[in-house]
Structure formats: structure tokens, C-alpha cells
Design a protein around this motif. Structure first.
Motif, PDB file in Angstrom:
ATOM      1  N   ARG A  36       0.898  -1.225  -0.081  1.00 15.16           N
ATOM      2  CA  ARG A  36       0.116  -0.132  -0.147  1.00 15.16           C
ATOM      3  C   ARG A  36       1.071   1.226   0.043  1.00 15.16           C
ATOM      4  O   ARG A  36       1.412   1.478  -0.787  1.00 15.16           O
ATOM      5  N   GLY A 114      -9.190   9.233  -1.526  1.00 15.43           N
ATOM      6  CA  GLY A 114      -9.236   7.625  -1.500  1.00 15.43           C
ATOM      7  C   GLY A 114     -10.257   6.852  -2.466  1.00 15.43           C
ATOM      8  O   GLY A 114     -10.523   5.728  -2.244  1.00 15.43           O
ATOM      9  N   GLU A 117      -7.842   3.114  -4.530  1.00 16.38           N
ATOM     10  CA  GLU A 117      -6.665   2.626  -3.454  1.00 16.38           C
ATOM     11  C   GLU A 117      -5.509   2.290  -4.552  1.00 16.38           C
ATOM     12  O   GLU A 117      -5.728   1.559  -5.245  1.00 16.38           O
TER      13      GLU A 117
END
Length: 181
Positions: A36, A114, A117
Motif C-alpha cells: 500500500r 481515496g 486505492e
């Protein structure tokens, strides 16, 4: 004699070649780690999508590349509300880049809420496992994701849109995917 021995060895030797099988509709996403926001912040892609009733995973050849930055990612950000109205509860983009590049790219694309993602596949392991990789060494320095989009339900690919020329901007665009929902 050496020639005969080598030939005999070759004919007797059983070679096992594992072919990579392209992901297709009905398949589960592979169980592989992607990053991430940092290399230490990883998630198993299959587990990530397994608890999502209806989601989209799309892949791009590279962050900050023209088609990805001007069209592909911005389209999914722009249509985030429409995708939600159509039942999509999560959208993620993956690329063979490091997580710092993906984070900076998201910031540069005003993905501050967001809507999408951004996931990093730094070694290309996911791209290879899905057989959606191609050699872009001449332009991007190595193997990259073919441009694709997938509608995923509980970790299983329901619809798959892969650009036939690997990098084109047609079937995998947000505008085209939303029409099929």
C-alpha cells in the motif's frame, strides 16, 4: 559416444514446464502480497478482495505515464460516485511500481479522498501470476502490467477487460466498465 549419451539423456529426461495460465472470468485472484503506502504495509490481494461484495481492480503499465495519468486513473476517480451507485464498493489500481511512487502518483492525481486505492506490485509477481505482464523494457525498464480492468466479487473475477494491444486505452477504461455494470 558422447553424442549418443547426451541424446539418450535428453530423450530420457522428463522436463516439467509449468505454464502460466492467464486469469480469466470465474477465477479467484491469486494470493499474493502487494504494498500500500510503504514496503512494510502489505496486503494479500485475494484476502483484500474476498470480503468485498463487488469491487474493481484495474492495472496500468506505469504510474506517471501519459495514458495512465491523463486517462485511465482519472477516469476511475471521476466516476467513483457513479460506480458506487452501480454497487461497486471498492476500486483499486495496481502497477509494477514501488509503493512510494504509487502514493505520490495518487497525490498528483488528486486522489486525496481515496476514491481509488493505489497498490504496488514492485517485483511484478502479481502481474506474472495473473499472466497480465509484458516486457516493456525498452520504454519502462522491465516487465509491466498489461492495461486491464476486472470486476471482482468476493475475490472472484466476474468480468475481465484486457486491452488487446497491452497498453491501449479502450476496453479497460472506467467509462466502458461502468456500462457493463
Amino acid at each position: 559416444m558422447l553424442r549418443t549419451s547426451a541424446a539418450s539423456f535428453i530423450t530420457r529426461r522428463a522436463f516439467h514446464v509449468s505454464s502460466v495460465r492467464a486469469i480469466k472470468e470465474g477465477d479467484k485472484l491469486p494470493s499474493l502480497e502487494v504494498a500500500r503506502k510503504s514496503p512494510g504495509d502489505t496486503v494479500d490481494i485475494h484476502k483484500l478482495f474476498s470480503d468485498k461484495p463487488k469491487a474493481i481492480l484495474f492495472g496500468v503499465p506505469g504510474a506517471f505515464t501519459p495514458g495512465c495519468s491523463k486517462t485511465h486513473l482519472p477516469g476511475f476517480i471521476k466516476l467513483a460516485d457513479e460506480l458506487k451507485k452501480k454497487g461497486i464498493d471498492y476500486v483499486a489500481c495496481v502497477s509494477v511500481n514501488d509503493p512510494f511512487v504509487m502514493t505520490a502518483w495518487g497525490e498528483s492525481q488528486n486522489n486525496n479522498n481515496g476514491e481509488v486505492e493505489l497498490l504496488a506490485d514492485p517485483t511484478g509477481a502479481l502481474a506474472k501470476a495473473m499472466d497480465l505482464n509484458f516486457d516493456a523494457s525498452a520504454a519502462l525498464g522491465g516487465h509491466r502490467f498489461k492495461r486491464f480492468a476486472a470486476v471482482v466479487e468476493h475475490g472472484k473475477v466476474k468480468k475481465l477487460f484486457v486491452e488487446p494491444d497491452k497498453t491501449g486505452l479502450n476496453v479497460s477504461l472506467a467509462e466502458n466498465v461502468v456500462k457493463t455494470l
